[in-house]
Motif scaffolding. Structure first.
Motif, short mmCIF file in Angstrom:
data_model
loop_
_atom_site.label_atom_id
_atom_site.label_comp_id
_atom_site.label_asym_id
_atom_site.label_seq_id
_atom_site.Cartn_x
_atom_site.Cartn_y
_atom_site.Cartn_z
N ASP A 179 8.17 1.42 5.81
CA ASP A 179 8.60 1.82 7.01
C ASP A 179 7.67 1.47 8.35
O ASP A 179 6.44 1.67 8.20
CB ASP A 179 8.89 3.48 6.97
CG ASP A 179 9.98 3.87 8.12
OD1 ASP A 179 10.52 2.96 9.12
OD2 ASP A 179 9.82 5.17 8.58
N GLU A 180 8.21 1.00 9.27
CA GLU A 180 7.54 0.70 10.39
C GLU A 180 8.55 0.83 11.63
O GLU A 180 9.71 0.59 11.72
CB GLU A 180 7.02 -0.88 10.50
CG GLU A 180 6.50 -1.29 11.67
CD GLU A 180 5.19 -0.64 11.91
OE1 GLU A 180 5.05 0.01 13.18
OE2 GLU A 180 4.27 -0.35 11.29
N VAL A 194 10.32 -2.50 6.90
CA VAL A 194 11.53 -2.27 7.78
C VAL A 194 11.25 -1.57 9.07
O VAL A 194 10.87 -0.47 9.07
CB VAL A 194 12.67 -1.55 6.99
CG1 VAL A 194 13.95 -1.37 7.83
CG2 VAL A 194 12.97 -2.05 5.47
N GLY A 195 12.00 -1.85 10.22
CA GLY A 195 11.73 -1.24 11.52
C GLY A 195 12.44 -0.02 11.61
O GLY A 195 12.97 0.04 12.79
N GLY A 196 12.46 0.86 10.73
CA GLY A 196 13.11 2.17 11.10
C GLY A 196 13.85 2.34 9.81
O GLY A 196 15.00 2.30 9.80
N GLY A 216 10.37 -3.57 14.64
CA GLY A 216 10.45 -4.90 14.28
C GLY A 216 9.33 -5.82 14.48
O GLY A 216 9.01 -6.68 13.57
N VAL A 217 8.74 -5.77 15.70
CA VAL A 217 7.73 -6.91 15.98
C VAL A 217 6.60 -6.57 15.13
O VAL A 217 5.68 -7.21 14.80
CB VAL A 217 7.53 -6.45 17.64
CG1 VAL A 217 7.16 -5.28 17.94
CG2 VAL A 217 6.64 -7.76 17.99
N ASP A 218 6.20 -5.19 14.86
CA ASP A 218 5.17 -4.81 14.23
C ASP A 218 5.49 -5.34 12.85
O ASP A 218 4.37 -5.52 12.07
CB ASP A 218 4.72 -3.47 14.60
CG ASP A 218 4.49 -3.09 15.89
OD1 ASP A 218 4.01 -3.77 16.42
OD2 ASP A 218 4.94 -1.86 16.20
N ALA A 219 6.67 -5.19 12.21
CA ALA A 219 6.77 -5.54 10.90
C ALA A 219 6.60 -7.04 10.74
O ALA A 219 5.93 -7.69 9.86
CB ALA A 219 8.09 -5.04 10.33
N THR A 244 0.73 -1.06 -0.02
CA THR A 244 -0.07 -0.10 0.04
C THR A 244 0.90 1.20 -0.13
O THR A 244 1.91 1.30 0.81
CB THR A 244 -0.89 0.08 1.25
OG1 THR A 244 -1.61 -1.05 1.24
CG2 THR A 244 -1.77 1.14 1.26
N GLN A 245 0.63 1.97 -0.82
CA GLN A 245 1.29 3.37 -0.89
C GLN A 245 0.95 4.32 0.37
O GLN A 245 -0.04 4.64 0.30
CB GLN A 245 1.05 3.97 -2.50
CG GLN A 245 1.66 3.22 -3.41
CD GLN A 245 3.19 2.84 -3.41
OE1 GLN A 245 3.87 3.94 -3.16
NE2 GLN A 245 3.41 1.71 -3.53
N ASN A 246 2.14 4.80 0.79
CA ASN A 246 1.70 6.00 1.98
C ASN A 246 3.10 6.73 2.29
O ASN A 246 4.11 6.19 1.44
CB ASN A 246 1.23 5.09 3.41
CG ASN A 246 2.25 4.03 3.65
OD1 ASN A 246 3.37 4.34 3.76
ND2 ASN A 246 1.68 2.81 4.19
N ALA A 247 2.92 7.50 3.14
CA ALA A 247 3.96 8.61 3.32
C ALA A 247 5.46 7.63 3.80
O ALA A 247 6.44 8.06 3.46
CB ALA A 247 3.79 9.32 4.46
N GLY A 248 5.18 6.42 4.32
CA GLY A 248 6.28 5.65 4.78
C GLY A 248 6.69 4.57 3.64
O GLY A 248 7.39 3.48 4.19
#
Length: 346
Positions: free
Chosen positions: A75-76, A44-46, A79-82, A25-29
């Motif tokens: 971008d996330e 990626v976790g940052g 890492g756990v959320d990714a 999904t395209q978004n700012a991150g």
């Protein structure tokens, strides 16, 4: 990681994974390498953290397109959320710390690192100057507010281990998810946390403002061994074993791109990196600080992509010390990573 967090991951893991490459999904991150090649999505976790540099750098150098790939990077903050998103089939791979593959095997989920990018965590524990007389080591953490990227993240793993190693019950510290960058800096400046574990360029930003002091440093092999007892492989590209087995050609192309990127890093300076990366990657710390930070910690990057053979047992030891989902479990480390794609890379 809390029982609640792992329960959520386990529930999501019940969702059947898609056999096809995900469309991001395209978004700012989100950033895409473009092109008409095979689509792959990686969370990626940052993305702007120097510990995750190879993911965006490979895009900026054109290595994805050279391999016939159209890679979307998302971008996330943690890492756990990714990892949660990958288990749910929303992305194909994760740019995160290798230790998540061990933690997830403890829950019966098979994931594997396909290329190792960091041989040390590159993490630094910073504390507010106001607590300098009160916190001189992790032994002073009891009852303190400690910032981690998120509950269940690798910084959370490391924080709990360091507390226990220094005689403090992890249940007796207050771990607070503050992500990284501006949110972590704000939490530190407003006194919401006493200490926090973070990486460059956030470290340089806080040090430049005189806001914090370094409690411990894991940006070098010696510093990592002092705190964790040996090598601690960190950043990697990890994917579900199911995805790897179904898409070996795509995985090989990804690994080819990252091996080339790791080689590029070894022969270039911080100034070269800054000139290649988007300007907003060093906006917070300033370009000069970003360059200096990279040059100072360049040794964290794995020059070959091969998993350090003595590393995984250290990761396992850390998790088994406090994590109930890993402690006492029969973890097969050989299933948490593979070197076959790096060895086949040309």
């Amino acid at each position: 990681m809390s029982k609640k967090t792992w329960a959520a991951l386990a529930a999501i893991a019940a969702i059947s994974l898609s056999g096809c490459a995900s469309t991001a999904t395209q978004n700012a991150g989100t950033s895409s390498s473009g092109g008409s090649g095979t689509k792959v999505s990686i969370m990626v976790g940052g993305l702007n953290k120097q510990i995750y540099l190879p993911f965006m750098l490979a895009q900026r150098l054109g290595y994805y397109q050279q391999q016939g790939l159209n890679v979307t990077l998302q971008d996330e903050g943690a890492g756990v959320d990714a990892t949660t998103n990958m288990v749910a089939g929303k992305v194909d791979g994760v740019g995160g710390f290798y230790d998540h593959t061990i933690a997830m095997q403890g829950l019966g989920q098979q994931m594997e690192s396909v290329v190792s990018m960091l041989t040390t965590p590159g993490e630094v524990e910073l504390c507010r100057n106001e607590v300098k007389d009160k916190i001189k080591s992790p032994a002073d953490w009891a009852g303190k507010n400690l910032g981690v990227t998120d509950i269940g993240s690798s910084t959370d793993f490391l924080t709990q281990y360091l507390a226990q190693k220094n005689g403090v019950d992890p249940a007796g510290i207050h771990r607070i998810g503050v992500q990284s960058g501006s949110t972590l800096i704000g939490a530190m400046q407003h006194g919401n946390v006493d200490c926090a574990m973070t990486t460059e360029p956030t470290v340089s930003t806080l040090m430049a403002t005189g806001t914090a002091y370094i409690l411990l440093d894991m940006r070098t092999a010696d510093g990592t061994a002092k705190q964790l007892g040996g090598e601690y492989p960190a950043t990697s590209l990890y994917m579900t074993t199911d995805y790897v087995s179904k898409h070996p050609e795509t995985v090989q192309k990804l690994v080819n791109a990252y091996v080339e990127t790791l080689k590029w890093i070894q022969t270039h300076t911080g100034a070269d990196v800054a000139a290649t990366m988007p300007a907003d990657y060093y906006a917070g710390s300033g370009k000069d600080a970003y360059i200096k930070a990279f040059d100072n910690e360049k040794g964290i990057y794995n020059p070959t992509g091969i998993m350090p053979p003595t590393g995984p047992p250290t990761n396992l030891k850390v998790l088994q010390a406090f994590n109930p989902d890993v402690k006492g479990k029969a973890i097969d480390l050989t299933k948490t990573y593979t070197n076959q794609f790096v060895q086949a890379s040309k």
